[in-house]
Design a protein around this motif. Structure first.
Motif, mmCIF file in Angstrom:
data_model
loop_
_atom_site.group_PDB
_atom_site.id
_atom_site.type_symbol
_atom_site.label_atom_id
_atom_site.label_comp_id
_atom_site.label_asym_id
_atom_site.label_seq_id
_atom_site.Cartn_x
_atom_site.Cartn_y
_atom_site.Cartn_z
ATOM 1 N N ALA A 15 0.836 -1.211 0.000
ATOM 2 C CA ALA A 15 0.000 0.000 0.000
ATOM 3 C C ALA A 15 0.870 1.259 0.000
ATOM 4 O O ALA A 15 0.574 2.219 -0.719
ATOM 5 C CB ALA A 15 -0.946 -0.007 1.192
ATOM 6 N N ALA A 16 1.937 1.257 0.783
ATOM 7 C CA ALA A 16 2.831 2.422 0.849
ATOM 8 C C ALA A 16 3.518 2.667 -0.488
ATOM 9 O O ALA A 16 3.636 3.816 -0.937
ATOM 10 C CB ALA A 16 3.863 2.227 1.948
ATOM 11 N N HIS A 18 2.406 1.690 -3.444
ATOM 12 C CA HIS A 18 1.365 2.127 -4.379
ATOM 13 C C HIS A 18 1.084 3.623 -4.198
ATOM 14 O O HIS A 18 1.007 4.378 -5.179
ATOM 15 C CB HIS A 18 0.086 1.306 -4.179
ATOM 16 N N ASP A 19 0.948 4.066 -2.956
ATOM 17 C CA ASP A 19 0.689 5.475 -2.661
ATOM 18 C C ASP A 19 1.847 6.349 -3.148
ATOM 19 O O ASP A 19 1.628 7.416 -3.735
ATOM 20 C CB ASP A 19 0.467 5.642 -1.150
ATOM 21 N N TYR A 20 3.064 5.896 -2.918
ATOM 22 C CA TYR A 20 4.269 6.599 -3.366
ATOM 23 C C TYR A 20 4.258 6.755 -4.887
ATOM 24 O O TYR A 20 4.478 7.840 -5.423
ATOM 25 C CB TYR A 20 5.489 5.802 -2.895
ATOM 26 N N GLU A 22 1.659 6.503 -6.982
ATOM 27 C CA GLU A 22 0.540 7.345 -7.408
ATOM 28 C C GLU A 22 0.834 8.827 -7.217
ATOM 29 O O GLU A 22 0.430 9.652 -8.039
ATOM 30 C CB GLU A 22 -0.741 6.947 -6.670
ATOM 31 N N GLU A 23 1.541 9.170 -6.140
ATOM 32 C CA GLU A 23 1.873 10.577 -5.924
ATOM 33 C C GLU A 23 2.772 11.090 -7.047
ATOM 34 O O GLU A 23 2.570 12.197 -7.558
ATOM 35 C CB GLU A 23 2.539 10.788 -4.569
ATOM 36 N N LYS A 79 5.509 6.421 6.944
ATOM 37 C CA LYS A 79 5.260 6.867 5.575
ATOM 38 C C LYS A 79 6.505 6.625 4.723
ATOM 39 O O LYS A 79 7.625 6.915 5.146
ATOM 40 C CB LYS A 79 4.898 8.350 5.552
ATOM 41 N N ARG A 106 9.588 11.293 -2.698
ATOM 42 C CA ARG A 106 8.216 11.614 -3.123
ATOM 43 C C ARG A 106 8.043 13.123 -3.184
ATOM 44 O O ARG A 106 8.618 13.862 -2.371
ATOM 45 C CB ARG A 106 7.184 10.932 -2.238
#
Length: 179
Positions: A15-16, A18-20, A22-23, A79, A106
């Motif tokens: 999840a981390a 993926h979030d990274y 996507e940002e 994070k 990021r």
């Protein structure tokens, strides 16, 4: 800057990561430095498999070198703030352009000192590998990366125009000269 640690990405980081990713994509960055083809993989598990293969001399892809890819996790809130790819040796391509290390941060965490710390921790890892000096390269227009490399002991060796038309700076960091 909050304290960070470098860790190998695992299933628990999906999840981390993926979030990274996507940002980066949300601000128009489709190339994630220091992530060993993350955006080119069909799935997170395929990326983990790729990293495992790249970390072993017997399974590394042809024309590649053994490497270790780590993610930077902020300890306070867990994070993911960045990535680093450490190549254990140089091949012809890496000697010309890529170097031993690629790293990225990021977008929302830039300008806070994380890149400098990610590279510093990566250099500690290089010392554990027994490397005496490492090459790190960046585009000249990427002033924050050049500053990060110099803050970590980088000495500019050369500049040249890459085939993409951008000026590249090649730095060497002598590990015995840094703390």
């Amino acid at each position: 800057m909050e304290k960070i640690t470098l860790v190998p990405p695992g299933k628990n980081h999906e999840a981390a990561v993926h979030d990274y990713t996507e940002e980066h994509l949300s601000v128009g960055e489709d190339s994630l430095h220091g992530s060993s083809l993350l955006t080119e993989m069909e799935s997170y598990s395929a990326w983990l498999t790729h990293l495992t293969r790249q970390s072993n001399k017997k399974t590394v892809a042809p024309d590649w070198v053994v490497s270790t890819t780590l993610i930077a996790i902020r300890e306070k809130d867990q994070k993911m703030v960045g990535t680093i790819d450490i190549r254990h040796e140089l091949n012809e391509f890496l000697r010309e352009f890529g170097g031993h290390i690629g790293f990225g941060v990021r977008p929302t965490e830039r300008g806070k000192g994380y890149a400098t710390e990610i590279l510093r921790l990566g250099l500690d890892y290089c010392k554990m590998l027994g490397l005496e000096k490492v090459m790190v390269a960046c585009y000249k227009e990427n002033i924050p990366s050049a500053k990060t490399i110099r803050k970590n002991g980088g000495i500019l060796e050369k500049e040249f125009i890459h085939e993409d038309g951008n000026m590249v700076q090649v730095y060497w960091i002598h590990l015995s000269k840094i703390q």
